[in-house]
Design a protein around this motif. Structure first.
Motif, PDB file in Angstrom:
ATOM      1  N   ALA A 111      40.091  47.778  30.200  1.00 31.52           N
ATOM      2  CA  ALA A 111      41.083  48.142  30.424  1.00 31.52           C
ATOM      3  C   ALA A 111      41.176  46.832  31.271  1.00 31.52           C
ATOM      4  CB  ALA A 111      40.160  48.457  32.158  1.00 31.52           C
TER       5      ALA A 111
ATOM      6  N   GLY B  58      42.130  46.561  34.901  1.00 31.90           N
ATOM      7  CA  GLY B  58      41.607  46.430  36.025  1.00 31.90           C
ATOM      8  C   GLY B  58      42.504  47.183  37.004  1.00 31.90           C
ATOM      9  N   ASN B  59      41.649  47.086  38.310  1.00 33.13           N
ATOM     10  CA  ASN B  59      42.148  47.745  39.134  1.00 33.13           C
ATOM     11  C   ASN B  59      42.567  47.244  40.463  1.00 33.13           C
ATOM     12  OD1 ASN B  59      41.779  49.899  37.723  1.00 33.13           O
ATOM     13  ND2 ASN B  59      39.477  50.275  38.606  1.00 33.13           N
TER      14      ASN B  59
ATOM     15  N   THR C 277      42.709  52.506  35.375  1.00 31.09           N
ATOM     16  CA  THR C 277      42.769  51.635  33.801  1.00 31.09           C
ATOM     17  C   THR C 277      42.129  52.195  33.619  1.00 31.09           C
ATOM     18  OG1 THR C 277      42.052  49.078  34.990  1.00 31.09           O
ATOM     19  CG2 THR C 277      44.066  49.063  34.879  1.00 31.09           C
TER      20      THR C 277
ATOM     21  N   ALA D 196      34.490  50.380  38.669  1.00 35.99           N
ATOM     22  CA  ALA D 196      36.178  50.398  39.321  1.00 35.99           C
ATOM     23  C   ALA D 196      37.137  49.485  39.275  1.00 35.99           C
ATOM     24  CB  ALA D 196      35.013  50.113  40.723  1.00 35.99           C
ATOM     25  N   MET D 197      36.344  47.835  39.250  1.00 28.41           N
ATOM     26  CA  MET D 197      37.408  46.822  38.711  1.00 28.41           C
ATOM     27  C   MET D 197      38.562  47.136  39.833  1.00 28.41           C
ATOM     28  SD  MET D 197      38.677  47.181  34.770  1.00 28.41           S
ATOM     29  CE  MET D 197      37.899  49.096  35.000  1.00 28.41           C
ATOM     30  N   ILE D 198      38.094  46.604  41.491  1.00 24.56           N
ATOM     31  CA  ILE D 198      38.336  46.365  42.663  1.00 24.56           C
ATOM     32  C   ILE D 198      38.891  44.567  42.611  1.00 24.56           C
ATOM     33  CG2 ILE D 198      38.792  48.776  42.475  1.00 24.56           C
ATOM     34  CD1 ILE D 198      36.737  47.763  44.624  1.00 24.56           C
TER      35      ILE D 198
END
Lengths: 595, 75
Positions: A266, A268-269, A344, B61-63
């Motif tokens: 992914a 990333g968000n 993602t 979460a990768m925020i």
């Protein structure tokens, strides 16, 4: 010996052709029989026949619909045996035809009740891809929070994984994220329950590296990547990210990549202009997220490092339909729920699953798989900020591109169509008469010709004509229209060489005189010296070999020899000799040409 | 080495749910959930926190960068 092996290879080839062609299997599905009674027979005679059938089989034929009265079309449940029994009974004389009632279907669409809510499956164009593959034989490692055995994963293949958080073999999910991601890849599909997964015949390997809080260490992640590579995973999905570059992680990724594993992660968000680690590593396919309209999802990272985009969804306050729906657990209660999620994290498994589909049709090198995914993506114009990488993921285009250059039965149909042998009208009109065995015969002849490709002119009309006439006949007739050659004699006969001996009696049985090497032998003897007809002779020889081979396996019913072992041996022996004859003739013709 | 940040605690719907600290400069950090001081996780709470960025941690979460809060005070 070599020739004997070639002969064996041919039989295997026919089996392969039959087994590897899902579209064919579907074309041939039927569980009822159509009885089309003649209109010129007395009603009493027809009714007597119907009563007799009901008495003998216990099944009463019924009118197909109220519109069938005028045409006298009846249907009844029945299998192949019933069909053959009817065709050989006196009822046959009272009918125009007795034939299987084939089921027609457009692209396969699974019966999972909530499949309609999975807009993301339409977005990636999955249904035509399922026609070619569902990812069987490929293992996808899900490096995440583990996978729980929720009901909609019951029919999904799983192998042993590992829980690197709690250091135990069982990698059960205590968060819900990993189970959801696994569902996108291989949710049990067409099981009449819940939702679908993309590569649902693939095998999942659960590797838990994130705890119930959704976080984990790079050391655990690196170990999980090595574990996957060492335990025959083909694809790794990493719906996780953050942190920075770490030696241990970089080395693990290089290790897995060198072992031929495709790694997808992914992006990333954080809605920032770069993919996060580990997606950023060059050996990793970095996936950004799009919403149901195909626009970049508001949270998705973009720009540097993004390779491709896939549905990650976007949850609006009051509308859960924008999310990606899969079966997972409620982390509070551990109960199974169908939950729409966004991220993602959801986009990455779409790409991992399509990578599994690509791998399953024979692309092994990870760089090649990546190349196929990117090349087949739907290009988005004016993507100045690289929101979408190569474009939107397209499962069907990816699988088709992967199959290009490989010989598949499907290619053959394309080839026939382009050469004028098959047109769509015929295909749909003629579907009922063209039995799967017929198609297998043509496929078989094509495979045989492929075996001899070094000696054969590939695009010779003469050869193709021979192949088709020898194997199935019907297609040849259609080809004749396209190529404007003399039609009459062939149109009257309308059957392949082996069927000629019984064509006039319209018997489904094969005549041993024509269903043998005699005609091909005669053709070769007559035409071997002719510059183009020799290829026709070789082609017909191969076609007959395929026809006899397939008949031997599928339906060895012959005049005088019966339908048992004797007929089978006779057909197989003649098929093998025809193939040897074709090999010798092709070599001779080839040398003649060279000289 | 400890680092100070000032911002607002926000609930995020990424992953299975995560907590963010959005600084006044607009940078989003993901609060490391494995060790959180009591009372920190309250949506909309303005705080000054002390802690460190965990470069060795990745999340679902990768925020944003993962920030382990050691202590905090409300502002």
């Amino acid at each position: 010996m070599k020739r004997f092996l070639l002969g064996l290879l041919f039989v295997a080839g026919v089996f392969l052709a039959l087994g590897s062609f899902p579209g064919l299997a579907r074309q041939g599905i039927w569980d009822s029989i159509v009885l089309d009674f003649r209109e010129d027979i007395p009603v009493s005679e027809r009714d007597a026949a119907l009563t007799a059938i009901a008495q003998q089989t216990g099944i009463t034929p019924r009118l197909n619909s109220e519109f069938s009265v005028a045409d006298n079309v009846y249907v009844m449940e029945g299998d192949r045996e019933t069909l053959q029994a009817l065709q050989r009974s006196p009822v046959d004389d009272l009918t125009e035809s007795i034939s299987p009632n084939y089921e027609y279907q457009a692209y396969f669409s699974p019966n999972d009740p909530d499949y309609a809510k999975q807009w993301n499956f339409r977005s990636i164009n999955i249904e035509p891809a399922w026609d070619e593959t569902k990812g069987g034989g490929v293992t996808v490692a899900v490096i995440d929070t583990g996978i729980s055995p929720v009901p909609d994963l019951e029919k999904t293949n799983m192998v042993k994984g590992y829980d690197f958080v709690n250091d135990q073999e069982l990698a059960i999910d205590d968060n819900g994220h990993g189970t959801h991601v696994a569902g996108t890849i291989a949710q049990s599909t067409n099981n009449g329950f819940g939702v679908a997964g993309i590569a649902y015949e693939a095998t999942l390997m659960p590797l838990k590296v994130l705890g119930n809080s959704g976080g984990g260490t790079v050391v655990d992640i690196a170990e999980a990547i090595r574990f996957a590579a060492d335990h025959d995973a083909d694809v790794i999905n990493l719906s996780l990210g953050g942190g920075g570059d770490a030696d241990v992680l970089r080395e693990a990724i290089a290790y897995a990549h060198n072992k031929g594993v495709i790694i997808v992660a992914a992006a990333g968000n954080a809605n920032t202009n770069a993919a996060s680690y580990p997606a950023r590593y060059p050996q990793v396919v970095a996936v950004s997220a799009i919403d149901s309209s195909g626009s970049k999802a508001p949270y998705s990272n973009y720009g540097a490092g993004v390779d491709i985009s896939a549905p990650g969804g976007a949850l609006a306050e009051n509308d859960p339909n924008g999310g990606i729906l899969q079966n997972t657990i409620n982390p509070e209660t551990g109960q199974s729920i169908f939950l729409p999620l966004q991220g993602t994290s959801m986009a990455s498994p779409h790409v991992a699953a399509v990578a599994a589909l690509v791998k399953s049709v024979g692309i092994d090198e990870p760089d090649e798989v990546t190349e196929i995914l990117k090349k087949s993506a739907r290009v988005i114009n004016n993507d100045e900020l690289n929101y979408y990488g190569a474009g939107h993921l397209d499962a069907d285009a990816a699988v088709k591109l992967a199959l290009k250059g490989q010989i598949t039965p499907r290619d053959f149909f394309r080839w026939m169509k382009e050469n004028g042998y098959l047109n769509l009208k015929f295909w749909f009109d003629g579907g009922v008469v063209v039995l799967p065995t017929k198609i297998a015969m043509v496929l078989g002849s094509y495979l045989l010709a492929w075996l001899l490709r070094n000696y054969l002119p590939w695009f010779s009309f003469s050869l193709s004509g021979g192949l088709v006439l020898g194997s199935s006949g019907l297609f040849f007739l259609r080809g004749l229209y396209a190529f404007d050659l003399p039609q009459a004699p062939f149109r009257v006969l309308g059957s392949s060489i082996p069927e000629l001996g019984s064509a006039i009696q319209a018997s489904p049985l094969l005549n041993p005189l024509t269903a043998s090497l005699l005609i091909p032998l005669a053709l070769i003897a007559l035409f071997l010296g002719h510059p183009s007809l020799k290829w026709f002779a070789v082609g017909s020889c191969l076609g007959v070999a395929a026809c006899l081979g397939v008949s031997a396996i599928a339906d060895p019913s012959m005049m005088w020899l019966g339908g048992g072992a004797i007929a089978r041996v006779f057909l197989l022996a003649n098929a093998a000799v025809c193939f040897l004859l074709a090999t010798l003739a092709a070599k001779a013709a080839y040398q003649q040409q060279e000289a | 080495m400890s680092q100070q940040l000032q911002g607002t605690v926000k609930k995020s719907s990424m992953g299975m749910g995560a907590w963010a600290l959005v600084t006044e400069g607009g940078q989003t950090y993901e609060i490391y959930k494995k060790s959180v001081p009591d009372g920190l996780l309250s949506d909309g709470q303005a705080v000054r926190v002390s802690g460190k960025v965990r470069d060795d941690v990745m999340t679902a979460a990768m925020i944003g960068p993962v920030f382990q809060v050691e202590s905090f005070e409300t502002v």
